[in-house]
Every structure is written in C-alpha cells, then in structure tokens.
Scaffold this active site. Sequence first.
Site, PDB file in Angstrom:
ATOM      1  N   THR A 384       0.819  -1.211   0.000  1.00 18.30           N
ATOM      2  CA  THR A 384       0.000   0.000   0.000  1.00 18.30           C
ATOM      3  C   THR A 384       0.852   1.261   0.000  1.00 18.30           C
ATOM      4  OG1 THR A 384      -0.145  -0.004   2.422  1.00 18.30           O
ATOM      5  CG2 THR A 384      -1.857  -1.194   1.219  1.00 18.30           C
ATOM      6  N   ASP A 385       1.985   1.236   0.687  1.00 14.66           N
ATOM      7  CA  ASP A 385       2.842   2.418   0.789  1.00 14.66           C
ATOM      8  C   ASP A 385       3.429   2.774  -0.571  1.00 14.66           C
ATOM      9  OD1 ASP A 385       3.846   4.473   2.295  1.00 14.66           O
ATOM     10  OD2 ASP A 385       5.469   3.328   3.202  1.00 14.66           O
TER      11      ASP A 385
END
Length: 648
Positions: A384-385
Amino acid sequence: MQGAQAAAGSASGLDVCIDRSVRHLLSLQAEDGYWWAELESNATMAAEHLLLERFLGTTEEEREQGIVRYLLGLQCEDGSWPVYWGGPGDVSISTEAYFALKLAGVDPESEEMKRAREFIRSRGGVGATRIFTKLWLSLFGQFDWAALPAMPPESILMPVASPLNIYMFASWARATIVAILVVWAYRPVVPIPDYAHVDELYLDPADRRSIPLRRDRQPFTWRNAFLAIDRVLHAHERLPWKPLRDFSLKECERWIIEHQEADGTWGVIQPPSVYSLIALRAHGYSMDHPVMQKGLNGFLGDFALRRGNTFSVQPCLSPVWDTALAVTGLREAGVPADDEALVQAGRWLLAHEVQSLGDWALTVPGIEPGGFPFEFSNELYPDTDDTAEVLIALRLLDLRGKDGPFHRSKVWLRAMQSTNGGWGAFDRDNDDEFVSRIPFADFGATFDPPTEDVTAHILEAFALDGTPPSDEMMDRALDYLWDTQEPDGSWWGRWGVNYLYGLGAAVPALVAAGVDPADPRLRRAVRWLEHHQQPDGGWGESCATYEDPSLRGQGPSTASQTAWALLALLAVEPPDHPATVRGIDYLVRTQTDDGEWIEPHFTGTGFPRDFMLKYHLYSNYWPLWALGRYRRLRDGNPIHLPETDPLG
C-alpha cells in the site's frame, strides 16, 4: 569540499544547489528509466549467504573470500558487528559473522577473531542469541535441534478462519514460517570440519541443549499459553506415528513453489528466500532442479553486491520506491512534467502494476488486482505504501495511459483499509498482536498492523487526487492519524527513523486533506520540530529511539531527516519561518560539489530495533524534494496541494 557554502543563504545559492542535485540524480537513472541503489542492512546478509551456500553445497572460493573481506571490513573496534552504522554491537549478528568467518577458514587466533570472540562471550555467548541464530548453528551441528521451539509442518493445515493460521502473520513472516515448518521437520545437519566448531562461544555447555523461554508473571497470557503448547508439541514430536506429516510437508512444498517470484526469490526479500531454499533442499530437491537454480540465481543476480574484491547480498530491492520518490523530488525541483527522463520513469512504473491475486485477496475477496510492489518483480505482494507514492508521482507527470492503473490502485487501496481506519503495508487487519508471542518469534515484526506513516501517505495520495475529507474512507483515516499522534505532537515512524519520518509523512497529509494549519494539534507538531532542531540547523534522530523513545529527535543531523522535518514545516508554516530557513541553509551548506549529501547513518527501518536499513538514495531525492518544495512555495507555484496544477 562542500559546495554552496559561500552563498548558502542566497537565492542563487539555493538555485545552484538544486540544479546540482538534479543533475546528479538524473545521472543515476538506469537506462530503462528507473532509479535504484543499494539497500544496506547489517552483517547477517553476508554471513548467512556464506552459510547458505555451504549448506547447499554451491560455495565458490572467490565469492566466499569476498564475503570474508566484506565481513572483516564491517567489524567494529570492540570486535562486534552492529544492527546499524554507529550502533552498539549485537551478539546474534556477531555470532553469525564469527561462525561464517571460522567456517571460511579465518584463523581463530587472528586479532579480529579474538576480539569477536571476546565480545560475544562478554554478551552471554550463544546462549544470549536469538532463535534464528541458533537455527543457523543447528544446520551445522552447533546447536541441538531438539531445543528449538516446535514448528510442526501440520501448522500449514490450519484453515484461514482458525485462531492461529499462517495468514495471521505478516507477509514476510508468513513466507519465512512456511519454509521453517519444513526445515524443523527434517532437522538437517551438514557436517563441518572440527576447526569450524564454535564450542568456545558457549559460556555453559548446557546452553547448546536448551533455551530458557521465560514465562510471563501473569498466569493467563498468550505467551504462557504458547509455551504450554510448545511442550505438548515437543512431546508429540517424539511419538512414532504422525498421520498428517507427509501430507503437511507436501502442502508446505506446494505453497513454497507457488510463491516463488519471477526473479527466483520468495517475496523478493532475503529471509523467506534463504529458508525456502534450505527447506526444499532438506525436502530432497537437488541443486539441479529448476526451482533451486532459479532461487540461487536470484541472490547472485540483482541481490548481489560486488564491490572491489568483496561480496555481499542485499536484504531486498527497492526500485519502485526509489523511482517514485525520485520522480516527485525532481518535479518539485522544477523538472518539467513532460521531461523525457521523467516520462520514461513513469512508463516504467506503469509497467510494474501488479495484476495478479496474492495472499492479500484471502482477506479482501472480490477485488480486482491493483497497486504496485516495492521491487522489480513481486506479483504476489503489492504494498500500500509504494502504491500511494507511485500515485503521487504519476499525478505529477504528463503521461498517457495512467488512468487505468490509477483507478485500479485506488479501488484496491480502499479495500485494503483496516477496521481502525489505518493501513498496513501488505494486508488488511493483520493486527493480531498475540502471534508475536509464539516462542519462535524473538526477532523482527511478525504481524503487519496499520501504521501512521503508511496511512499518511495513502491519505495524501487520495487528497491530492481530489477525494474530499467528508469521504468515509478519508474520515476514518483522519481519525486514525489523530488517535495515533503522540502527546508531544509527533508521530511514530514504522518504516523510517523515526518520529521525524512520522512527522514528515503525517503533517503534509493532514494539511492536504483539509486540516487547518492553525489546528492546535498541528501547532504541537510545529513546536516539536522547533524544539528538536539541531544547532547546525538540521535535524537528526538515532535508530536507538525504537529501543528508548525518550531519545526521540536526538542525533546527528542528516540530510534525509532534515528533509522530512522541512516537508512537515512547509505544510503548516510560510517558507520564511526561521526554523525552515535554517534547515534549508543546512542542506545547502552540506551538499557536496557533486550534488549529493554524505549520510552514513541508517534512516530506514525494516523491523524496528532488530533490522535497520540505509537507502543509498535517501540522501539524494529527499533533500531535493524539500529544497524544491521550499523554492516553489517561496515563488508561489506549488504543485503538491489538491488545488494546484500538478503539471505546472
């Protein structure tokens, strides 16, 4: 010589500094369009690679001696090897390095080995090392397999809905654990010469046959429950009849094979890749098998670090992360949105969109694949980052074909939001802390809960794309960030060191999401930054803050951490704020004539306390990002706010 000292405080000095940095960063771009540099960790990478090749029987003399020279070059004066540059010696890392050197034939009476031995013994010897170090020793008959905590392969059969199954662990721990289930079942031992034995590292011979697993004082805890289960499992292991053992091993084998990545590694990170090769070898795979050849070649390819006459391997590869952050830094510095180098980088990023279902889909069913990985090739584990930073970078590029990946990534990120409003890196709601209490889990992070920095990056990506704060997803993310703010106004950093990284992520995200810079909670953050600015104008913080939070904001100034502090200040204060001006002056003064910043310190985080990282490009694109944003704000043409033109 450091470059712009004479004109550090002038506009021309700033322009010269930025231009020099832009030229340097562009010179580092690969022919295919990406940026990528070394991801440095500690001596275990080299030591364990030497041990791995000894176990597999693939040792090459030149490569092994390169590892020896690399390890000796990292040794500290007290004979130890630390977790991070400038940190205290670590008994587990030092034991693995010592054993690898001794196995490679280094004279145990050499000055380096004497100092290493003295350090290890002064810290408790092998008895004080972590479980994984003892596992490595067991592979070569230097520790008793029977003393290790039980890890029966039947664990693979636990269904996803059960209280304890492999998918409750973080993605990196999960892939490591499945491999160890196989290794523990076979308990292989590779004979080694007598000269390589490490009896001298035991303060008490009994330490070779036992591990003092301490109980919690309170009687009813997960730790105590797992210790009781461990005793039962050890008793079961002594029984002759194990009806599910063969089937379990086949299931582990199937899982491992299915999770091998295109580059041959597992998860494109060192721990599961090493243990998967050991597991398959113990399970009967020959080194001629395509899976084994592909796995070893993965380490000897992009993972390998050959410098002069030394050899080591990296713990992971970071090209998507590096490329996204470099693109944003260059755009902030004024490189046009349609610049050929940046457009090429954008196309390279788009080509690395994940289009396959991975483990994440077990807890997020019915969602089309999307997002981006950290590495060159990681179809099973988008994170996600990275996805958030790629979206932020792509927004700033004049690039066709980005709408589809943009849409899929946003849908995927929405689905990955955890119940508490935050985001973990690889899974949703992977926050069952009790899994860290199993006896085997004495090293690293075993679960992947939502964290402040990741949540902030995702919140910022959606805010920049125009998602209003009233959106339910945004509202929950905002609540999460406010709930996790420290009483002193800072935020903890999971993937960067530490509170400076948390602030550098959270404050710009909150402002982008519509929070008033005059909000008292943001004013506390500003006061924290002002209070912790160093006399030289920079900011710095040690990896030791994960062990002792009272040290937060303390440490030698670094370029990357100064940049994070400046990004936070620039989000809430005008560019002529005194602390900002001093920080900018620090970066301009400390730049080299080549356009980079010298930064020996580790400012990246793998596992807090246990495994720290140095991204070799952090001291390039982060300072450029901060300097460029400062100049844009000073000149009135920002591109980092929702209402601004991202292609301007």
